[in-house]
Design a protein around this motif. Structure first.
Motif, mmCIF file in Angstrom:
data_model
loop_
_atom_site.group_PDB
_atom_site.id
_atom_site.type_symbol
_atom_site.label_atom_id
_atom_site.label_comp_id
_atom_site.label_asym_id
_atom_site.label_seq_id
_atom_site.Cartn_x
_atom_site.Cartn_y
_atom_site.Cartn_z
ATOM 1 N N ALA A 92 -4.841 -3.497 6.461
ATOM 2 C CA ALA A 92 -3.166 -4.674 6.192
ATOM 3 C C ALA A 92 -3.670 -4.164 4.532
ATOM 4 O O ALA A 92 -2.666 -3.996 3.405
ATOM 5 N N LEU A 93 -4.774 -5.065 4.211
ATOM 6 C CA LEU A 93 -5.379 -5.401 2.591
ATOM 7 C C LEU A 93 -4.861 -4.699 1.849
ATOM 8 O O LEU A 93 -4.702 -3.971 0.466
ATOM 9 N N GLN A 94 -6.004 -3.060 2.260
ATOM 10 C CA GLN A 94 -6.040 -2.146 1.428
ATOM 11 C C GLN A 94 -4.255 -1.279 1.153
ATOM 12 O O GLN A 94 -4.064 -0.912 0.380
ATOM 13 N N ALA A 95 -3.908 -1.462 2.263
ATOM 14 C CA ALA A 95 -2.610 -0.627 2.256
ATOM 15 C C ALA A 95 -1.781 -1.083 0.798
ATOM 16 O O ALA A 95 -1.189 -1.099 0.781
ATOM 17 N N ASP A 96 -1.550 -2.883 1.240
ATOM 18 C CA ASP A 96 -0.711 -3.404 0.392
ATOM 19 C C ASP A 96 -1.859 -3.686 -1.505
ATOM 20 O O ASP A 96 -0.450 -3.527 -2.577
ATOM 21 N N ARG A 97 -2.928 -3.615 -1.182
ATOM 22 C CA ARG A 97 -3.972 -3.218 -2.116
ATOM 23 C C ARG A 97 -2.846 -1.904 -3.271
ATOM 24 O O ARG A 97 -2.678 -2.068 -3.944
ATOM 25 N N VAL A 98 -3.129 -1.079 -2.320
ATOM 26 C CA VAL A 98 -2.569 0.650 -2.682
ATOM 27 C C VAL A 98 -0.694 0.583 -3.635
ATOM 28 O O VAL A 98 -0.416 0.424 -4.534
ATOM 29 N N ARG A 99 -0.267 -0.093 -2.518
ATOM 30 C CA ARG A 99 1.268 -0.666 -2.365
ATOM 31 C C ARG A 99 1.713 -1.507 -3.950
ATOM 32 O O ARG A 99 1.876 -0.451 -4.477
ATOM 33 N N SER A 100 0.725 -1.999 -4.319
ATOM 34 C CA SER A 100 0.529 -3.098 -5.174
ATOM 35 C C SER A 100 -0.494 -2.479 -6.731
ATOM 36 O O SER A 100 0.374 -2.928 -7.393
ATOM 37 N N MET A 101 -0.289 -1.522 -6.762
ATOM 38 C CA MET A 101 -1.387 -0.905 -7.271
ATOM 39 C C MET A 101 -0.443 -0.018 -8.457
ATOM 40 O O MET A 101 0.628 0.846 -8.015
ATOM 41 N N PRO A 102 -0.388 0.109 -9.766
ATOM 42 C CA PRO A 102 0.758 0.346 -10.857
ATOM 43 C C PRO A 102 0.472 2.086 -10.558
ATOM 44 O O PRO A 102 -0.809 2.409 -10.206
ATOM 45 N N LEU A 103 1.610 2.978 -10.826
ATOM 46 C CA LEU A 103 1.443 4.506 -10.277
ATOM 47 C C LEU A 103 0.539 5.000 -11.069
ATOM 48 O O LEU A 103 -0.231 6.474 -10.636
ATOM 49 N N SER A 104 0.348 4.664 -12.414
ATOM 50 C CA SER A 104 -0.071 4.661 -13.563
ATOM 51 C C SER A 104 -2.331 4.998 -13.474
ATOM 52 O O SER A 104 -3.011 5.516 -13.553
ATOM 53 N N GLN A 105 -2.680 3.750 -12.442
ATOM 54 C CA GLN A 105 -3.542 3.603 -11.713
ATOM 55 C C GLN A 105 -3.578 4.318 -10.974
ATOM 56 O O GLN A 105 -5.519 5.111 -10.860
ATOM 57 N N LEU A 106 -3.148 4.675 -9.635
ATOM 58 C CA LEU A 106 -3.021 6.075 -8.328
ATOM 59 C C LEU A 106 -2.864 6.624 -9.035
ATOM 60 O O LEU A 106 -4.072 7.598 -8.135
ATOM 61 N N ASP A 107 -3.061 6.757 -10.484
ATOM 62 C CA ASP A 107 -2.583 9.081 -10.565
ATOM 63 C C ASP A 107 -4.396 8.688 -11.801
ATOM 64 O O ASP A 107 -4.067 10.138 -11.699
ATOM 65 N N ARG A 108 -5.251 7.720 -11.477
ATOM 66 C CA ARG A 108 -6.285 8.307 -12.369
ATOM 67 C C ARG A 108 -6.840 7.690 -11.322
ATOM 68 O O ARG A 108 -7.412 7.170 -11.117
ATOM 69 N N ALA A 109 -8.571 8.759 -12.016
ATOM 70 C CA ALA A 109 -10.070 8.319 -11.066
ATOM 71 C C ALA A 109 -10.423 7.193 -11.628
ATOM 72 O O ALA A 109 -10.327 6.342 -12.707
ATOM 73 N N ARG A 110 -10.904 6.152 -11.048
ATOM 74 C CA ARG A 110 -11.874 5.246 -11.138
ATOM 75 C C ARG A 110 -12.763 5.649 -12.244
ATOM 76 O O ARG A 110 -13.594 7.200 -11.924
ATOM 77 N N GLU A 111 -13.589 5.085 -12.839
ATOM 78 C CA GLU A 111 -14.143 4.867 -13.311
ATOM 79 C C GLU A 111 -15.862 5.446 -12.368
ATOM 80 O O GLU A 111 -16.239 4.594 -11.872
#
Length: 117
Positions: free
Chosen positions: A24-43
């Motif tokens: 639940a925490l991770q699904a909510d985290r992903v849902r609240s992420m800006p789309l631009s952040q979801l579309d990029r790799a983490r450093e």
């Protein structure tokens, strides 16, 4: 905290509760992420965050299929704004149908995703 079974591993009920919580925490985290952040790799990562979520959702879908005795199938590739829901749904399937081993494997998948995001 969790109640250990006779071998010191978390009891099945504790694994189920922890999977439900972190899913639940991770699904909510992903849902609240800006789309631009979801579309990029983490450093330091090689794949975009959305791809990591898709891979985790596919792993959960495979665990659920195995638990239900049905063939595995490839998940549809959803738009960025849908990957959090896809993670939640596939995780719910494992929670509903998975045995102790499937639940433990699913927990590992979600915890690995958490580290990757």
């Amino acid at each position: 905290m969790s109640t250990p079974d006779e071998l010191g591993a978390p009891a099945p009920a504790a694994v189920r509760a922890e999977l439900s919580r972190v899913l639940a925490l991770q699904a909510d985290r992903v849902r609240s992420m800006p789309l631009s952040q979801l579309d990029r790799a983490r450093e330091g990562a090689t794949a975009p965050r959305a791809e990591l979520v898709r891979r985790a959702a596919q792993a959960l879908a495979d665990l659920a299929a195995d638990a239900e005795g049905r063939p595995r199938c490839e998940l549809p590739r959803l738009a960025l704004h849908g990957v959090g829901d896809q993670l939640a749904v596939t995780g719910a399937d494992v929670l509903a149908h998975g045995d102790d081993a499937a639940l433990a494997a699913a927990l590992d998948v979600v915890l690995e995703l958490r580290r990757g995001l």
